[in-house]
Design a protein around this motif. Structure first.
Motif: not given
Length: 404
Positions: A218-231
């Motif tokens: 669950f934690v990394f599901f949201f971390v992945y979203h946050y990471f790849f939307f920096f652009n």
């Protein structure tokens, strides 16, 4: 034939009822409030008696008249009598007007036979396949619902993220990806693509091998979203919206399609292998043993954001560079965005305690990003010449400081 007429009067349930025995049978219900009448039909002789309501229930007026033609029983009725009709054939008006029976109103055996004779072998195979799938789906559903182990191990994960939702999200993500490939995907559809991919990377594999979800997925599901939307967040910060600006297409560098496909498959396989290799989720320790994981998560997010922001700051329209960036994470490696992506995957695999899968996904990323970095460096040398060669001499490592 001797006919008997019985007059009954009830205080509680009065009604009127008449039965006649003649050559033709007759049945009638008639309202009468005050009196009972008995009539002889053959000789037109009438006997009448007016009855009053009975005050004492013990008293029961009873009159018996004999006749040769008719028998009538008359009682008063408080409510209007029901309307009854009798005919030799049953009424079918209600069934004919029923919406579910309308398609079968004009159905005959001959029409059914003609329809069956018109079926081709392809039609028979098609309908047989549909019927087989329907029977199999029904059987599977019934067995699942009646299986006690399904309810025994039923967890909150099925309520919040059941399998059929993940499958539907994957199908919708493929549809949105098709629209994105032809340049018609909206912001919401692009977000659906990313969400469906991250679902099948971080949530579905652990749920498949564990039967439930908790903790790090669950934690990394949201971390992945946050990471790849920096652009896109940088675009929002610089331009006020999320859309890419028109630019020179020579900066849209992409390796061959087969290489990109292998990279995507390798990343997906690596995440599934990590879920298979790692222990069950409830066996992963918590507390202070995970402090290092949280530090790596923060370092990954900061590295990705600073790399994207510095690159956009020294670029036109975020994509086209106007100078050689030598600040922030670019002081340690030449391609910190790719490094942060590999670090994100490595952190996820460390959280799941899957070291072998970590080595596999790092090897996949190194092979792909090395090819892409070579293309970018050739274009940078072509654009900036000696400046970029000087930068390459100063920062010798591409992705991993002191290693590669």
């Amino acid at each position: 034939m001797e006919t008997t007429s019985v007059l009954l009067h009830s205080k509680t349930i009065p009604f009127s009822f008449t039965i006649s025995h003649n050559n033709s049978r007759k049945l009638s219900l008639r309202h009468s409030n005050k009196q009972f009448q008995s009539r002889l039909s053959n000789n037109n002789f009438l006997f009448g008696q007016s009855l009053k309501p009975i005050k004492n229930q013990a008293e029961l007026p009873f009159s018996l008249y004999q006749s040769t033609s008719s028998l009538k029983i008359t009682r008063t009725h408080l409510l209007s009598p029901p309307k009854c009709s009798h005919s030799g054939s049953a009424s079918t008006d209600g069934s004919q007007n029923h919406p579910f029976l309308k398609p079968f109103k004009n159905l005959s055996l001959d029409e059914l036979k003609a329809t069956l004779l018109q079926l081709t072998p392809i039609d028979i195979i098609k309908w047989s396949g549909i019927l087989s799938i329907a029977i199999a789906a029904t059987k599977w559903t019934v067995n699942l619902v009646l299986n006690p182990f399904f309810w025994m191990y039923f967890s909150w994960t099925w309520l919040f993220w059941p399998w059929f939702v993940a499958i539907l999200l994957a199908v919708y993500g493929l549809y949105c990806f098709y629209k994105h490939s032809i340049g018609e995907a909206s912001i919401f559809e692009q977000f659906a693509i990313v969400t469906s991919v991250f679902t099948w990377l971080t949530l579905v594999p652990p749920a498949h091998f564990n039967g439930y979800l908790q903790g790090w997925p669950f934690v990394f599901f949201f971390v992945y979203h946050y990471f790849f939307f920096f652009n896109v967040s940088v675009r929002k910060r610089l331009y006020g919206d999320y859309y890419a600006r028109p630019h020179d297409p020579k900066w849209d560098l992409h390796p061959p399609r087969w290489s990109r496909l292998l990279f995507c498959v390798g990343v997906m396989v690596g995440h599934w292998l990590a879920a298979l290799e790692g222990p069950e989720l409830h066996l992963i320790p918590g507390g202070w043993s995970n402090v290092g994981i949280w530090i790596l998560i923060l370092a990954t997010l900061l590295m990705q954001y600073n790399s994207t922001f510095y690159l956009a700051k020294y670029s036109e329209k975020v994509v086209v560079p106007i100078a050689v960036v030598q600040f922030g994470p670019y002081r340690w490696v030449r391609h910190p965005i790719y490094s942060s992506t590999m670090l994100l995957f490595a952190t996820y695999f460390l959280a799941l305690r899957a070291p072998l899968s970590l080595l596999f996904v790092v090897a996949v990323c190194l092979m792909y990003y090395a090819q892409k970095a070579k293309m970018e460096e050739d274009l940078m040398i072509e654009t900036f010449g000696e400046k970029y060669l000087e930068y390459m001499g100063k920062v010798r490592y591409k992705f991993i400081p002191l290693v590669y």
